[in-house]
Design a protein around this motif. Structure first.
Motif, short mmCIF file in Angstrom:
data_model
loop_
_atom_site.label_atom_id
_atom_site.label_comp_id
_atom_site.label_asym_id
_atom_site.label_seq_id
_atom_site.Cartn_x
_atom_site.Cartn_y
_atom_site.Cartn_z
N MET A 398 0.83 -1.20 0.00
CA MET A 398 0.00 0.00 0.00
C MET A 398 0.87 1.26 0.00
SD MET A 398 -3.07 -0.77 -0.40
CE MET A 398 -3.85 0.80 -0.01
N ARG A 399 2.03 1.19 0.65
CA ARG A 399 2.93 2.34 0.63
C ARG A 399 3.43 2.58 -0.80
NH1 ARG A 399 6.72 4.34 5.31
NH2 ARG A 399 4.86 3.64 6.37
N CYS A 400 3.77 1.49 -1.50
CA CYS A 400 4.21 1.62 -2.89
C CYS A 400 3.09 2.18 -3.76
CB CYS A 400 4.67 0.26 -3.40
SG CYS A 400 5.35 0.30 -5.08
N ARG A 401 1.88 1.70 -3.52
CA ARG A 401 0.72 2.19 -4.29
C ARG A 401 0.55 3.70 -4.12
NH1 ARG A 401 -4.39 3.52 -2.89
NH2 ARG A 401 -6.03 3.30 -4.46
N GLU A 402 0.71 4.19 -2.89
CA GLU A 402 0.56 5.62 -2.65
C GLU A 402 1.66 6.41 -3.36
OE1 GLU A 402 -2.04 7.22 -1.06
OE2 GLU A 402 -2.80 5.20 -1.37
N HIS A 403 2.88 5.90 -3.35
CA HIS A 403 3.95 6.57 -4.09
C HIS A 403 3.61 6.62 -5.59
CE1 HIS A 403 6.76 7.38 -0.94
NE2 HIS A 403 6.91 6.11 -0.59
N CYS A 404 3.03 5.53 -6.09
CA CYS A 404 2.65 5.51 -7.51
C CYS A 404 1.66 6.62 -7.83
CB CYS A 404 2.07 4.15 -7.88
SG CYS A 404 3.26 2.81 -7.91
N LEU A 405 0.59 6.72 -7.06
CA LEU A 405 -0.42 7.74 -7.32
C LEU A 405 0.16 9.15 -7.20
CD1 LEU A 405 -3.53 6.19 -5.57
CD2 LEU A 405 -3.37 6.81 -7.98
N ASP A 416 1.43 -7.52 -0.75
CA ASP A 416 2.73 -7.00 -1.15
C ASP A 416 3.07 -7.36 -2.59
OD1 ASP A 416 3.08 -5.81 1.28
OD2 ASP A 416 4.31 -7.40 2.13
N THR A 417 2.04 -7.58 -3.39
CA THR A 417 2.22 -7.80 -4.82
C THR A 417 1.68 -6.60 -5.57
OG1 THR A 417 1.90 -10.19 -4.49
CG2 THR A 417 1.74 -9.36 -6.75
N LEU A 442 9.33 2.20 -6.71
CA LEU A 442 10.02 1.16 -5.97
C LEU A 442 11.18 1.75 -5.17
CD1 LEU A 442 10.12 -1.66 -8.68
CD2 LEU A 442 8.78 -1.72 -6.57
N ASP A 443 11.91 2.68 -5.78
CA ASP A 443 13.00 3.36 -5.06
C ASP A 443 12.47 4.09 -3.83
OD1 ASP A 443 14.87 2.47 -6.91
OD2 ASP A 443 14.88 4.35 -8.06
#
Length: 451
Positions: A398-405, A416-417, A442-443
């Motif tokens: 979910m943290r990665c998803r927020e960075h994406c948005l 975590d997929t 991802l970074d």
């Protein structure tokens, strides 16, 4: 759009809207992201941010946003016949023409369609239709449908019961009776030290074990997605579907291939069943049927099943909006565009190979334990340790998803997929943008994990 407009709409969301699959307390504290327009493969929010839609809405906007042909098809049909039903021995031309068009692209021997309003309704329909089929054949005890853990077949009572999402079962007091589950073919998450093909066979053999445990005389059908979508883009090992076909050939049960996500070009073929060489008896469809422009679903049914249904008297099942004329007109135009613009051919020969090549470059990232993909589908497994496959504590996905948005990309988190399913019309330059933004996010996620 101004900041005040965004706050106004966020307040309306808090005060009046109960959106699907949401933690309402968390959402109300944060405020919804307000999407205001879309074109091609891009969305814009109320603050003016452009976002590449790596999920094609919810796996559905196959021909991209802003296609005026679909708007015009809807307007023409609304002026001519905005609504009529398929009850009481009536029909209308949009539904008839669409059924004919679907039969023209369906696997051989599947020439009939029962229309619904969504994928969930389609899976409710297969449960009803399968049990009616066996009752008509004089075998009413054949009631049990076998599904897979972590499979997804919608969120209605029947759809969620057929699916294998345990959190949904626990929250709603499901399952309904007569549904069993076997393991999913998720090699990375559940394959232990087995070779992928070994694992595929072992998991497929659970189908036979379950049939024998329940009793062939009680098992009505097996339901599965060709590729699991909402479960995390689970692509089965090469050995899996051949072994499943071998088992199905030995037993007198029906095979339901849920094509709601895989259908209409997602794998580069019309249906996931075409890609894998499967021959289902029923295929629930939705999503890409209209490219999401209007709600519509259906079940494509094999002729041998229809022959039995024809002898069964009235089928006490249907929906007000089954075969809605405006949705049918839009679906017909959508299928025309997919064919005349050779979108599937382009996906198969050009853009999906390019996407998969670029997507696999992310395997070198420290967070990525596995990269997998097929056609216009992809997944990244986020791990703390690549060797042991140990996961991070907390919701790193979910943290990665927020960075994406926040950085102009829709990439969905399933635990975590991280998964993608972009519009079929995405081009190479847009694929490059997608992969570049995915690496950036991802970074940023790795930085958070270190902290």
């Amino acid at each position: 759009m101004s900041e005040s407009n965004t706050l106004h709409w966020q307040n309306l969301s808090r005060e009046h809207l109960l959106p699907p699959f949401s933690d309402y307390r968390e959402l109300n504290a944060k405020g919804a992201r307000i999407i205001t327009r879309a074109s091609g493969v891009y969305l814009w929010d109320s603050k003016g941010n452009r976002i590449l839609d790596g999920m094609a809405g919810l796996w559905c906007v196959n021909i991209g946003y802003g296609r005026e042909e679909l708007v015009e098809a809807a307007a023409r049909q609304m002026r001519e016949l905005p609504y009529y039903n398929l009850f009481f021995q009536t029909a209308h031309t949009p539904a008839l023409e669409l059924a004919n068009a679907i039969a023209g692209i369906a696997p051989i021997g599947m020439d009939h369609v029962f229309f619904t309003g969504s994928g969930s309704e389609s899976n409710d329909t297969v449960l009803r239709m399968v049990r009616h089929y066996w009752m008509t054949k004089g075998q009413p005890q054949k009631q049990v449908i076998i599904g897979r853990w972590n499979g997804y077949h919608g969120s209605t009572v029947a759809g969620a019961s057929l699916g294998g999402m345990k959190a949904m079962h626990e929250q709603a007091g499901l399952l309904i009776s007569g549904i069993e589950h076997i393991d999913q073919p998720y090699w990375y998450g559940e394959g232990d030290d087995l070779d992928p093909d070994e694992f595929g066979i072992r998991v497929a053999e659970q189908l036979e074990q379950k049939i024998l445990e329940v009793g062939e005389d009680k098992v009505a059908a097996f339901i599965a997605e060709p590729i699991q979508g909402a479960g995390g883009v689970i692509i089965p090992p090469d050995s899996y579907w051949p072994k499943i076909r071998e088992i199905l050939a030995r037993y007198d049960i029906l095979f339901i291939a849920d094509e709601v996500i895989c259908g209409f070009g997602r794998t580069g073929e019309w249906f996931g069943s075409d890609y894998y060489g499967n021959a289902p008896d029923l295929m629930p469809i939705a999503k890409g049927l209209t490219s999401g422009y209007l709600p519509m679903g259906g079940v494509i049914v094999r002729d041998k099943v229809v022959q039995v249904l024809n002898e069964g008297g009235e089928f006490y099942h249907g929906f007000t909006y089954s075969g809605h004329p405006v949705a049918a007109a839009v679906a017909l135009e959508n299928l025309r565009i997919l064919k005349e613009e050779n979108i599937l051919e382009r996906v198969k020969a050009k853009t999906s190979p390019y996407l998969q090549k670029r997507w696999r470059e992310l395997a070198d990232h420290p967070l990525v334990g596995e990269v997998r993909g097929l056609g216009m589908l992809g997944a990244l497994e986020l791990v703390k340790d690549k060797q042991t496959r140990e996961r991070f504590p907390g919701a790193i996905g979910m943290r990665c998803r927020e960075h994406c948005l926040d950085n102009g990309l829709v990439m969905r988190a399933v635990g975590d997929t991280m998964i993608i399913s972009p519009p079929l019309v995405i081009n190479e330059e847009e694929i490059d943008e997608l992969v570049t933004k995915a690496r950036l996010c991802l970074d940023l996620t790795a930085r958070d994990a270190r902290a």
